[in-house]
Design an enzyme around this catalytic site. Structure first.
Site, short mmCIF file in Angstrom:
data_model
loop_
_atom_site.label_atom_id
_atom_site.label_comp_id
_atom_site.label_asym_id
_atom_site.label_seq_id
_atom_site.Cartn_x
_atom_site.Cartn_y
_atom_site.Cartn_z
N HIS A 240 0.79 -1.23 0.00
CA HIS A 240 0.00 0.00 0.00
C HIS A 240 0.83 1.28 0.00
O HIS A 240 0.76 2.10 -0.91
CB HIS A 240 -0.93 0.03 1.23
N ASP A 241 1.59 1.48 1.06
CA ASP A 241 2.16 2.80 1.33
C ASP A 241 3.25 3.26 0.37
O ASP A 241 3.38 4.48 0.13
CB ASP A 241 2.65 2.87 2.78
#
Length: 310
Positions: A240-241
């Site tokens: 995700h990040d």
């Protein structure tokens, strides 16, 4: 090229750790500070994990500040079921030697926004620190160049509830304050991050770096993927990040549109939902760039090459 100054607000988290490493490996970016927030695991762990990652990268001079240890109005919800009891399970890193800064993370955000021209905030966790800074010091909203955040969903919908993504779900009141702030906002939602999967081949590429950092990333992602493989039946876990940092480095790999995004805060059924007006069916004012797609293959190739430089 003058590096773009950024502040990383984070709750590491294996994917947060990779995002921090990617930022530190990129000369286009200057990491002014890291502020930790409670999220994936409690604040004591996220603030320690941020320092572990800085030391792994050989960057102990990065200022790490502990911020808020609970959401604005709700009890903290954490994600040890995904990230393990430390938040960085999978790789065995020593306890950090570098000191935690005395200044509170919210104060660090406010001070840097006032001191640094064109500061970008990279928000990788719940938005408690960022919202508190904007509420406590409304003048900083006009000084922040952009808030780029990982959070929310539209087509994919939720990963912690049927309607909500984890970061927004944990502190929806904070998310609402950020989206209502008037700051320029770019959102990397689950719709994008679920395309950026750490498959077996991609984990092998991290291992093939033959560096301490490559081994740590391979260990983290190998641990991290087991949950999503079981839950979604996918080929790997979404990373995700790092998409937040990827957007800053290589925006041409991403596509999206300017839309209105509202945050649901009252319904127990849809708490934390990002109500994204993708099709423009309301007359609500546009307040965010909502990213809908990414060239995942190119993203991983560039990310792997960049991380190998650390």
């Amino acid at each position: 090229m003058t590096p773009r100054p950024i502040l990383i607000d984070t709750d590491p988290g294996q994917d947060d750790a990779v995002a921090i490493l990617l930022a530190l490996a990129s000369p286009e970016l200057e990491v002014k500070a890291i502020t930790a927030v409670a999220g994936n695991v409690p604040l004591a762990l996220t603030s320690a994990n941020a320092r572990k990652v800085c030391e792994l990268a050989g960057r102990p001079e990065i200022a790490v500040h502990a911020g808020c240890d609970h959401p604005l109005e709700r009890p903290l919800v954490t994600a040890e079921h995904v990230h393990g009891k430390t938040g960085l399970d999978g790789a065995d890193l020593r306890a950090p030697v570098m000191a935690l800064q005395d200044k509170h993370g919210v104060d660090a955000i406010i001070d840097l926004a006032r001191e640094v021209d064109g500061l970008t905030i990279c928000a990788l966790g719940p938005l408690t620190n960022v919202a508190t800074a904007l509420t406590r010091a409304p003048d900083v909203a006009g000084r922040i160049r952009e808030i780029v955040l990982m959070g929310g969903a539209y087509f994919e919908v939720g990963n912690i509830s049927p309607a909500a993504e984890f970061n927004i779900f944990v502190d929806p009141e904070a998310a609402k304050a950020v989206f209502d702030s008037g700051c320029k906002i770019t959102v990397l939602p689950l719709d994008v991050t679920h395309k950026v999967l750490v498959t077996t081949d991609r984990i092998a590429a991290f291992r093939a770096m033959e560096t301490r950092i490559g081994d740590a990333i391979a260990d983290w992602t190998g641990f991290f993927e087991r949950f999503d493989k079981e839950k979604y039946g996918s080929d790997g876990a979404p990373l995700h990040d790092p998409c937040v940092i990827g957007w800053l480095l290589w925006p041409e790999l991403f596509s999206g549109r300017q839309i209105n995004v509202e945050i649901e805060t009252t319904s127990e059924l849809t708490r934390g939902m990002t109500v994204a007006d993708w099709w423009g069916v309301t007359d609500r004012a546009v307040n965010a760039m909502f990213i809908g797609n990414v060239d995942a293959g190119a993203f991983f190739a560039r990310m792997t090459d960049r991380l190998a430089r650390l």
